[in-house]
Enzyme design. Structure first.
Site, PDB file in Angstrom:
ATOM      1  N   ASP A 116       2.509  35.900  32.718  1.00  0.00           N
ATOM      2  CA  ASP A 116       3.221  36.778  31.785  1.00  0.00           C
ATOM      3  C   ASP A 116       2.460  38.017  31.364  1.00  0.00           C
ATOM      4  O   ASP A 116       2.915  38.742  30.486  1.00  0.00           O
ATOM      5  CB  ASP A 116       3.688  35.980  30.562  1.00  0.00           C
ATOM      6  CG  ASP A 116       2.633  35.884  29.465  1.00  0.00           C
ATOM      7  OD1 ASP A 116       1.438  35.783  29.804  1.00  0.00           O
ATOM      8  OD2 ASP A 116       3.016  35.922  28.284  1.00  0.00           O
ATOM      9  N   GLU A 117       1.301  38.280  31.953  1.00  0.00           N
ATOM     10  CA  GLU A 117       0.596  39.493  31.534  1.00  0.00           C
ATOM     11  C   GLU A 117      -0.093  40.182  32.697  1.00  0.00           C
ATOM     12  O   GLU A 117      -0.440  39.559  33.700  1.00  0.00           O
ATOM     13  CB  GLU A 117      -0.415  39.194  30.420  1.00  0.00           C
ATOM     14  CG  GLU A 117      -1.529  38.270  30.818  1.00  0.00           C
ATOM     15  CD  GLU A 117      -2.568  38.094  29.715  1.00  0.00           C
ATOM     16  OE1 GLU A 117      -3.035  39.099  29.144  1.00  0.00           O
ATOM     17  OE2 GLU A 117      -2.930  36.938  29.446  1.00  0.00           O
ATOM     18  N   ASP A 177       2.367  42.018  28.050  1.00  0.00           N
ATOM     19  CA  ASP A 177       2.287  40.567  27.849  1.00  0.00           C
ATOM     20  C   ASP A 177       3.594  40.094  27.200  1.00  0.00           C
ATOM     21  O   ASP A 177       3.990  40.599  26.149  1.00  0.00           O
ATOM     22  CB  ASP A 177       1.090  40.267  26.940  1.00  0.00           C
ATOM     23  CG  ASP A 177       0.812  38.780  26.784  1.00  0.00           C
ATOM     24  OD1 ASP A 177      -0.363  38.420  26.657  1.00  0.00           O
ATOM     25  OD2 ASP A 177       1.769  37.986  26.767  1.00  0.00           O
ATOM     26  N   MET A 178       4.248  39.158  27.858  1.00  0.00           N
ATOM     27  CA  MET A 178       5.530  38.656  27.344  1.00  0.00           C
ATOM     28  C   MET A 178       5.327  37.932  26.007  1.00  0.00           C
ATOM     29  O   MET A 178       4.316  37.265  25.794  1.00  0.00           O
ATOM     30  CB  MET A 178       6.149  37.670  28.336  1.00  0.00           C
ATOM     31  CG  MET A 178       6.446  38.250  29.699  1.00  0.00           C
ATOM     32  SD  MET A 178       7.730  39.503  29.649  1.00  0.00           S
ATOM     33  CE  MET A 178       9.170  38.479  29.430  1.00  0.00           C
TER      34      MET A 178
HETATM   35  P1  TTP Z   1       0.287  33.717  26.218  1.00  0.00           P
HETATM   36  O1  TTP Z   1       0.688  35.092  26.640  1.00  0.00           O
HETATM   37  O2  TTP Z   1      -1.090  33.503  25.722  1.00  0.00           O
HETATM   38  O3  TTP Z   1       1.236  33.242  25.034  1.00  0.00           O
HETATM   39  P2  TTP Z   1       2.773  33.480  24.855  1.00  0.00           P
HETATM   40  O4  TTP Z   1       3.327  34.407  25.854  1.00  0.00           O
HETATM   41  O5  TTP Z   1       3.450  32.157  24.762  1.00  0.00           O
HETATM   42  O6  TTP Z   1       2.817  34.139  23.430  1.00  0.00           O
HETATM   43  P3  TTP Z   1       2.354  35.597  23.012  1.00  0.00           P
HETATM   44  O7  TTP Z   1       1.889  36.297  24.207  1.00  0.00           O
HETATM   45  O8  TTP Z   1       3.575  36.232  22.412  1.00  0.00           O
HETATM   46  O9  TTP Z   1       1.296  35.364  21.992  1.00  0.00           O
HETATM   47  O10 TTP Z   1       0.543  32.702  27.372  1.00  0.00           O
HETATM   48  C1  TTP Z   1       1.630  32.843  28.256  1.00  0.00           C
HETATM   49  C2  TTP Z   1       2.188  31.486  28.633  1.00  0.00           C
HETATM   50  O11 TTP Z   1       1.161  30.700  29.189  1.00  0.00           O
HETATM   51  C3  TTP Z   1       2.717  30.719  27.456  1.00  0.00           C
HETATM   52  O12 TTP Z   1       4.066  31.045  27.183  1.00  0.00           O
HETATM   53  C4  TTP Z   1       2.527  29.308  27.876  1.00  0.00           C
HETATM   54  C5  TTP Z   1       1.335  29.329  28.791  1.00  0.00           C
HETATM   55  N1  TTP Z   1       0.166  28.821  28.088  1.00  0.00           N
HETATM   56  C6  TTP Z   1      -0.190  27.479  28.233  1.00  0.00           C
HETATM   57  O13 TTP Z   1       0.462  26.748  28.993  1.00  0.00           O
HETATM   58  N2  TTP Z   1      -1.274  26.993  27.545  1.00  0.00           N
HETATM   59  C7  TTP Z   1      -2.011  27.773  26.700  1.00  0.00           C
HETATM   60  O14 TTP Z   1      -2.986  27.302  26.102  1.00  0.00           O
HETATM   61  C8  TTP Z   1      -1.655  29.154  26.561  1.00  0.00           C
HETATM   62  C9  TTP Z   1      -2.440  30.058  25.653  1.00  0.00           C
HETATM   63  C10 TTP Z   1      -0.580  29.633  27.276  1.00  0.00           C
HETATM   64 MG    MG Z   2       2.432  36.219  26.309  1.00  0.00          MG
END
Ligand code: TTP
Ligand code: MG
Length: 474
Positions: free
Chosen positions: A98-99, A4-5
């Site tokens: 991203d995951e 997961d990024m």
């Molecule tokens: P996530 O992997 O949940 O969050 P992240 O990558 O920004 O942070 P981390 O994994 O380090 O905690 O979500 C991936 C992307 O999806 C995030 O960059 C933006 C998008 N996203 C939204 O648009 N709305 C949201 O409510 C969430 C949770 C994520």
């Molecule tokens: Mg992420």
């Protein structure tokens, strides 16, 4: 393995705008009612997080850099990350841009250990994108996802076999996959706060009063038991039916019945999988094995039998007319072929001018009766003369719908909305009847006989080929 990024959208913005590095970056809708998509880890220190109203974020972090999402760019990076994952394994289940889960069972021996494997994928992602991905390696999906999040950002956590219970014991119950705020509340009412409180139970029974039929799953997950496989992202590209006939087919009435049958099957399977397609194709193989296909892109995606059938008829006629035009230009036919062509084109001409003689034919009458039972807004007149005569005997026929999506259609034509809604409603009713009483309950008599091989052996050369083409590439 789960990867997961870190702060994905925000990290991409920092990559593309080096001046943002080290600063709080908030990506989201910029209007007064916009929400935060994500925030860089610098911004998270101010309490900014995903789904928070931008207005609130601005209060918490007034000096932050606020940017509008650039989805095309995030998709581009996501694609690169996916390519890196494919260097490791083809068994990839993406969960979002991203995951993803990766089944690395078969490749761990190539590395000195799971940690080295995690390190390798993190390094490759960084080399290719300049971005950081967190990785979790564990005996199953639940634990791997948990592990990738345990030490974010730049996490690399391994939960080895045998350590499942131990690594979960002191975590709050909300870390159990599927335990949302309301389940968490109910578990807490029962005195379960940490995962070890659930682990202490000999079985799931004491959980039942609080979480009902979720009890077993929660109890198992608390002990780190999760048998779900990694499901690769093979996407269905098309849904089609085709058949090779025992003896060649020339009768337009039979061809019409076949097209109806294929449209019926294809539409039903599309609906079963919640898919719609915007391209209809027909495939024709002649008795000399020459194979041709024609396709048409629809204005909007469909899962409707009627539209698939109508388009197939259109394509069939187009193909037959192209062929007959080509033949008229071709003067070096053998005498044998000439004879056949003359007789066929006579029949075609006869048909197009004297429809009634065709309709008088017994099988056509049967088809005309069946039309009444087909229900779904039949052709204005059930008239097999809508089908041109094949100019050569047919060995194989097929109908396929491709260009699939799960998205609902957007219509711009009021008339087509009405028609489609009517057809859709009917199709849904027919599907539910079919699942209740069997297909014979709703299929027209001719289609039912066609489906159940009554007289079908007259034509079947091979089993019906019903296929869902899967995309195995990239
Ligand atoms: P996530 O992997 O949940 O969050 P992240 O990558 O920004 O942070 P981390 O994994 O380090 O905690 O979500 C991936 C992307 O999806 C995030 O960059 C933006 C998008 N996203 C939204 O648009 N709305 C949201 O409510 C969430 C949770 C994520
Ligand atoms: Mg992420």
């Amino acid at each position: 393995m789960h990867v997961d990024m870190d702060a994905f959208f925000a990290s991409v913005e920092q990559l593309d705008h080096p001046e943002y590095k080290g600063h709080p970056v908030i990506v989201g809708g910029l209007s007064s009612r916009g929400v935060v998509a994500t925030a860089s880890y610098e911004a998270r220190k101010f309490g900014v997080h995903s789904a928070m109203p931008i207005s609130r974020a601005k209060k918490l972090c007034p000096h932050g850099i606020y940017v509008y999402p650039n989805m095309a760019r995030y998709k581009e990076i996501s694609h690169i990350i996916h390519k890196v994952m494919e260097e490791f394994t083809p068994i990839i289940e993406p969960l979002s841009l991203d995951e993803a889960f990766l089944d690395v069972t078969g490749i761990t021996h190539k590395f000195t250990g799971p940690k080295a494997l995690g390190r390798a994928i993190k390094d490759r992602v960084f080399e290719e994108t300049g971005l950081i991905i967190s990785a979790g390696l564990a005996p199953n999906k639940f634990l791997a996802k948990l592990a990738s999040d345990l030490d974010k950002p730049d996490g690399l956590v391994v939960i080895p076999y045998g350590k499942e219970c131990e690594s979960l014991a002191n975590l709050p119950i909300k870390r159990i996959w599927g335990v949302g705020p309301s389940t968490e509340r109910r578990l807490k009412d029962g005195g379960f706060t940490l995962i070890k409180d659930v682990q202490a139970l000999p079985d799931e029974k004491p959980l039942v009063p609080y979480v009902g039929n979720q009890a077993r799953r929660i109890w198992e997950l608390a002990r780190g038991i999760d048998e779900r496989p990694v499901e690769p992202d093979r996407q269905i590209q098309s849904v089609g039916n085709e058949e090779t006939y025992e003896s060649d087919v020339e009768d337009p009435a039979v061809i019409d019945l076949e097209l109806r049958y294929f449209a019926n099957r294809v539409a039903k399977r599309l609906r079963k999988y919640g898919l719609m397609g915007h391209t209809v194709s027909i495939k024709v193989r002649y008795n000399d094995f020459k194979t041709v296909s024609r396709q048409k892109r629809l204005d909007s995606a469909t899962d409707q039998e009627r539209i698939i059938y109508d388009t197939s008829v259109l394509l069939w006629n187009k193909l037959m007319r192209e062929r007959s035009n080509a033949r008229q230009l071709d003067h070096h036919n053998t005498s044998d072929l000439n004879r056949r062509n003359t007789s066929l084109s006579n029949r075609r001409n006869a048909k197009s001018t004297t429809d009634s003689t065709i309709i008088d034919n017994a099988s056509d009458r049967q088809l005309a009766d069946d039309r009444e039972m087909m229900g779904a807004a039949p052709l204005p007149q059930f008239d097999t003369s809508v089908l041109d005569m094949p100019h050569k005997p047919i060995r194989l026929l097929g109908v396929t719908v491709s260009g699939l999506s799960t998205e609902s259609i957007v219509q711009d034509d009021l008339f087509s909305i009405e028609t489609d809604e009517k057809d859709e409603k009917l199709s849904t009713v027919l599907d539910s009847l079919a699942s209740k009483f069997g297909e014979g309950a709703v299929m027209s008599g001719a289609l039912w006989r066609r489906a159940h091989g009554d007289g079908g052996e007259r034509r079947k050369r091979s089993e019906l080929k019903a296929e869902m083409d899967l995309d195995n590439e990239e």
